[in-house]
Motif scaffolding. Structure first.
Motif, short mmCIF file in Angstrom:
data_model
loop_
_atom_site.label_atom_id
_atom_site.label_comp_id
_atom_site.label_asym_id
_atom_site.label_seq_id
_atom_site.Cartn_x
_atom_site.Cartn_y
_atom_site.Cartn_z
N GLU A 159 78.83 1.54 39.24
CA GLU A 159 79.69 2.47 38.52
C GLU A 159 80.09 1.93 37.16
O GLU A 159 80.13 2.66 36.17
CB GLU A 159 80.94 2.78 39.35
CG GLU A 159 80.68 3.65 40.56
CD GLU A 159 80.19 5.03 40.18
OE1 GLU A 159 80.73 5.62 39.22
OE2 GLU A 159 79.25 5.52 40.83
N LYS B 121 77.24 2.28 34.74
CA LYS B 121 77.11 3.67 34.30
C LYS B 121 78.15 3.99 33.22
O LYS B 121 77.83 4.67 32.25
CB LYS B 121 77.29 4.63 35.48
CG LYS B 121 76.10 4.68 36.41
CD LYS B 121 76.36 5.67 37.55
CE LYS B 121 75.23 5.67 38.54
NZ LYS B 121 75.50 6.56 39.69
N GLU B 122 79.38 3.51 33.42
CA GLU B 122 80.42 3.75 32.41
C GLU B 122 80.06 3.11 31.08
O GLU B 122 80.22 3.72 30.03
CB GLU B 122 81.76 3.20 32.90
CG GLU B 122 82.38 3.98 34.04
CD GLU B 122 83.63 3.31 34.56
OE1 GLU B 122 84.10 2.33 33.94
OE2 GLU B 122 84.16 3.78 35.58
N ARG C 22 77.05 2.41 29.97
CA ARG C 22 75.93 3.14 29.40
C ARG C 22 76.41 4.46 28.77
O ARG C 22 75.97 4.84 27.69
CB ARG C 22 74.90 3.42 30.50
CG ARG C 22 73.57 3.89 29.96
CD ARG C 22 72.52 4.08 31.04
NE ARG C 22 72.76 3.32 32.26
CZ ARG C 22 72.65 3.84 33.47
NH1 ARG C 22 72.30 5.10 33.64
NH2 ARG C 22 72.87 3.10 34.54
N ASP C 23 77.32 5.15 29.44
CA ASP C 23 77.86 6.40 28.89
C ASP C 23 78.66 6.16 27.61
O ASP C 23 78.61 6.96 26.68
CB ASP C 23 78.73 7.10 29.93
CG ASP C 23 77.91 7.65 31.09
OD1 ASP C 23 76.67 7.77 30.94
OD2 ASP C 23 78.51 7.95 32.15
#
Length: 60
Positions: A42, A45-46, A48-49
């Motif tokens: 998670e 992903k954060e 990368r976003d």
């Protein structure tokens, strides 16, 4: 030797000890690695976003 109520108390103690032992084995081998792995995924992903959002803001 044990009296009958002492014997039952000893059996209860061994049962609780055994349940606790296997619970700790289960937590250490499955639950904690699953929890840490999921939180790492998670977090990646954060990150990368956030990078994607910064790139889009720079383009506009």
């Amino acid at each position: 030797m044990f009296e009958f109520d002492q014997y039952l108390g000893f059996l209860a103690f061994l049962t609780i000890l055994t349940i606790g032992f296997w619970l700790m084995i289960f937590l250490i081998t499955f639950v904690i690695p699953y929890w840490i792995g999921g939180s790492l995924i998670e977090r990646l992903k954060e990150i990368r976003d956030e990078k994607k959002a910064k790139r889009q803001n720079l383009e506009h």
